[in-house]
Scaffold this motif. Structure first.
Motif, PDB file in Angstrom:
ATOM      1  N   LEU A  69       0.836  -1.207   0.000  1.00 45.81           N
ATOM      2  CA  LEU A  69       0.000   0.000   0.000  1.00 45.81           C
ATOM      3  C   LEU A  69       0.869   1.254   0.000  1.00 45.81           C
ATOM      4  CD1 LEU A  69      -2.716   1.476   0.315  1.00 45.81           C
ATOM      5  CD2 LEU A  69      -2.542   1.094   2.787  1.00 45.81           C
ATOM      6  N   LEU A  70       1.909   1.260   0.815  1.00 48.55           N
ATOM      7  CA  LEU A  70       2.812   2.414   0.868  1.00 48.55           C
ATOM      8  C   LEU A  70       3.423   2.699  -0.496  1.00 48.55           C
ATOM      9  CD1 LEU A  70       4.495   4.578   2.375  1.00 48.55           C
ATOM     10  CD2 LEU A  70       6.159   2.777   2.856  1.00 48.55           C
ATOM     11  N   HIS A  71       3.904   1.658  -1.149  1.00 48.43           N
ATOM     12  CA  HIS A  71       4.539   1.865  -2.453  1.00 48.43           C
ATOM     13  C   HIS A  71       3.526   2.322  -3.508  1.00 48.43           C
ATOM     14  CE1 HIS A  71       8.661   0.813  -1.628  1.00 48.43           C
ATOM     15  NE2 HIS A  71       8.253  -0.228  -0.925  1.00 48.43           N
ATOM     16  N   GLN A  76       2.041   6.642  -7.058  1.00 52.02           N
ATOM     17  CA  GLN A  76       1.026   7.509  -7.657  1.00 52.02           C
ATOM     18  C   GLN A  76       1.314   8.980  -7.388  1.00 52.02           C
ATOM     19  OE1 GLN A  76      -3.137   8.337  -6.223  1.00 52.02           O
ATOM     20  NE2 GLN A  76      -3.602   6.845  -7.802  1.00 52.02           N
ATOM     21  N   ARG A  77       1.637   9.301  -6.135  1.00 46.58           N
ATOM     22  CA  ARG A  77       1.827  10.697  -5.761  1.00 46.58           C
ATOM     23  C   ARG A  77       3.165  11.253  -6.277  1.00 46.58           C
ATOM     24  NH1 ARG A  77      -3.005   9.892  -4.831  1.00 46.58           N
ATOM     25  NH2 ARG A  77      -4.097  10.671  -2.995  1.00 46.58           N
ATOM     26  N   ASP A  78       4.149  10.378  -6.428  1.00 42.84           N
ATOM     27  CA  ASP A  78       5.472  10.830  -6.855  1.00 42.84           C
ATOM     28  C   ASP A  78       5.527  11.137  -8.342  1.00 42.84           C
ATOM     29  OD1 ASP A  78       7.923  11.565  -5.957  1.00 42.84           O
ATOM     30  OD2 ASP A  78       8.838   9.600  -6.129  1.00 42.84           O
ATOM     31  N   LEU A 120       6.944  11.155   4.950  1.00 42.72           N
ATOM     32  CA  LEU A 120       7.490   9.864   4.522  1.00 42.72           C
ATOM     33  C   LEU A 120       9.010   9.892   4.402  1.00 42.72           C
ATOM     34  CD1 LEU A 120       4.880   8.652   1.873  1.00 42.72           C
ATOM     35  CD2 LEU A 120       5.122   7.952   4.258  1.00 42.72           C
ATOM     36  N   VAL A 121       9.563  11.004   3.938  1.00 42.07           N
ATOM     37  CA  VAL A 121      11.018  11.103   3.856  1.00 42.07           C
ATOM     38  C   VAL A 121      11.633  10.993   5.244  1.00 42.07           C
ATOM     39  CG1 VAL A 121      12.957  12.637   3.327  1.00 42.07           C
ATOM     40  CG2 VAL A 121      11.124  12.352   1.671  1.00 42.07           C
ATOM     41  N   MET A 122      11.078  11.698   6.216  1.00 40.03           N
ATOM     42  CA  MET A 122      11.611  11.661   7.575  1.00 40.03           C
ATOM     43  C   MET A 122      11.519  10.259   8.177  1.00 40.03           C
ATOM     44  SD  MET A 122      12.966  14.451   8.276  1.00 40.03           S
ATOM     45  CE  MET A 122      13.291  14.058   9.989  1.00 40.03           C
ATOM     46  N   GLU A 123      10.496   9.504   7.792  1.00 41.04           N
ATOM     47  CA  GLU A 123      10.335   8.154   8.325  1.00 41.04           C
ATOM     48  C   GLU A 123      11.245   7.133   7.641  1.00 41.04           C
ATOM     49  OE1 GLU A 123       5.964   7.495  10.160  1.00 41.04           O
ATOM     50  OE2 GLU A 123       6.076   7.381   7.982  1.00 41.04           O
ATOM     51  N   ASN A 124      11.915   7.549   6.577  1.00 43.81           N
ATOM     52  CA  ASN A 124      12.704   6.592   5.791  1.00 43.81           C
ATOM     53  C   ASN A 124      14.135   7.057   5.560  1.00 43.81           C
ATOM     54  OD1 ASN A 124      10.771   4.317   4.759  1.00 43.81           O
ATOM     55  ND2 ASN A 124       9.605   6.222   4.616  1.00 43.81           N
ATOM     56  N   HIS A 132      13.280   3.541   2.124  1.00 43.20           N
ATOM     57  CA  HIS A 132      14.547   4.284   2.058  1.00 43.20           C
ATOM     58  C   HIS A 132      15.116   4.306   0.635  1.00 43.20           C
ATOM     59  CE1 HIS A 132      18.478   5.796   3.383  1.00 43.20           C
ATOM     60  NE2 HIS A 132      19.008   4.877   2.599  1.00 43.20           N
ATOM     61  N   GLU A 133      15.221   3.147   0.026  1.00 41.38           N
ATOM     62  CA  GLU A 133      15.824   3.067  -1.303  1.00 41.38           C
ATOM     63  C   GLU A 133      15.002   3.828  -2.332  1.00 41.38           C
ATOM     64  OE1 GLU A 133      18.787   2.041  -2.186  1.00 41.38           O
ATOM     65  OE2 GLU A 133      19.124   1.712  -0.059  1.00 41.38           O
ATOM     66  N   HIS A 134      13.695   3.825  -2.156  1.00 39.61           N
ATOM     67  CA  HIS A 134      12.862   4.579  -3.095  1.00 39.61           C
ATOM     68  C   HIS A 134      13.223   6.057  -3.069  1.00 39.61           C
ATOM     69  CE1 HIS A 134       9.323   6.038  -5.293  1.00 39.61           C
ATOM     70  NE2 HIS A 134       9.375   7.031  -4.440  1.00 39.61           N
ATOM     71  N   PHE A 135      13.355   6.630  -1.880  1.00 43.23           N
ATOM     72  CA  PHE A 135      13.620   8.060  -1.783  1.00 43.23           C
ATOM     73  C   PHE A 135      15.060   8.401  -2.187  1.00 43.23           C
ATOM     74  CE2 PHE A 135       9.780   7.934   0.896  1.00 43.23           C
ATOM     75  CZ  PHE A 135       9.044   8.896   0.210  1.00 43.23           C
ATOM     76  N   VAL A 136      16.003   7.503  -1.908  1.00 47.66           N
ATOM     77  CA  VAL A 136      17.368   7.711  -2.402  1.00 47.66           C
ATOM     78  C   VAL A 136      17.345   7.806  -3.927  1.00 47.66           C
ATOM     79  CG1 VAL A 136      19.638   6.634  -2.674  1.00 47.66           C
ATOM     80  CG2 VAL A 136      18.537   6.640  -0.436  1.00 47.66           C
TER      81      VAL A 136
END
Length: 209
Positions: A69-71, A76-78, A120-124, A132-136
């Motif tokens: 669900l998170l991904h 979608q939002r990204d 979400l960035v702060m949580e990862n 984490h890897e998604h935001f990197v």
């Protein structure tokens, strides 16, 4: 031996598919809202299901688990952020920089989206965190797109060749993210559109030969 029921076909199948997609979108929207308000870690599958009025089993049917669900929410939002960056690259040169305030206006019009990614960035931040890897990868891609836009402007003669395109891409993204954070924390004191407009003006002075 009892035969299984045939899968819906034709108009009936299309209606079922449309209903399923609509429900999936509802769940993503509800999860995005709850993640932005409470954070991913403290939001449960039950919370999201209840917000839409479905069972937890129904939610798991679409996403498999909470990580799925998170991904789905992130993907979608990204997409809008990456599309905007690619749009600027297509414009190129000073015209691309002049469009930066549009990004600020979009966030002001939809603060929940900006809040979602800040949370979400702060949580990862740590390796091993679920996204984490998604935001990197996300920030690497955004820096690369901006760097490409600057390099193309240098090759066309619209931007100065003395500017380090990689460092300038880092600076631009740092401003955008930092300005968004300050605005989310104190929207009454921070005019995000005015700040971004002023930054774009100064940026053009730096980049233009």
């Amino acid at each position: 031996m009892t035969s299984s029921s045939p899968a819906p076909t034709g108009r009936q199948g299309r209606k079922a598919s449309a209903r399923g997609e609509s429900r999936r979108e509802e769940l993503i929207a509800a999860a995005a809202t709850l993640f932005a308000e409470r954070g991913y870690a403290t939001t449960s599958i039950a919370d999201v299901a209840a917000a839409v009025g479905v069972t937890q089993q129904a939610l798991l049917y679409y996403f498999g688990n909470k990580v799925g669900l998170l991904h789905a929410v992130i993907d979608q939002r990204d997409g809008a952020s990456l599309e905007f960056a690619e749009e600027l690259t297509a414009l190129g040169g000073p015209a691309a920089i002049e469009q930066l305030p549009r990004y600020a206006r979009r966030n002001v019009a939809n603060p929940s989206l900006a809040s979602l990614f800040a949370v979400l960035v702060m949580e990862n931040l740590r390796p091993g965190d679920v996204a984490h890897e998604h935001f990197v990868t996300r920030y690497r891609n955004l820096r690369a797109v901006i760097e490409q836009m600057i390099t193309a402007g240098q090759e066309s003669g619209e931007f100065s060749r003395t500017v380090d395109a990689r460092l300038k891409a880092f600076e631009i993204l740092a401003f955008i993210e930092g300005a968004n954070t300050q605005w989310l924390l104190d929207p009454d004191s921070v005019d995000l559109v005015a700040a971004t407009t002023a930054y774009a003006t100064d940026l053009l002075r730096t980049l233009t030969p």
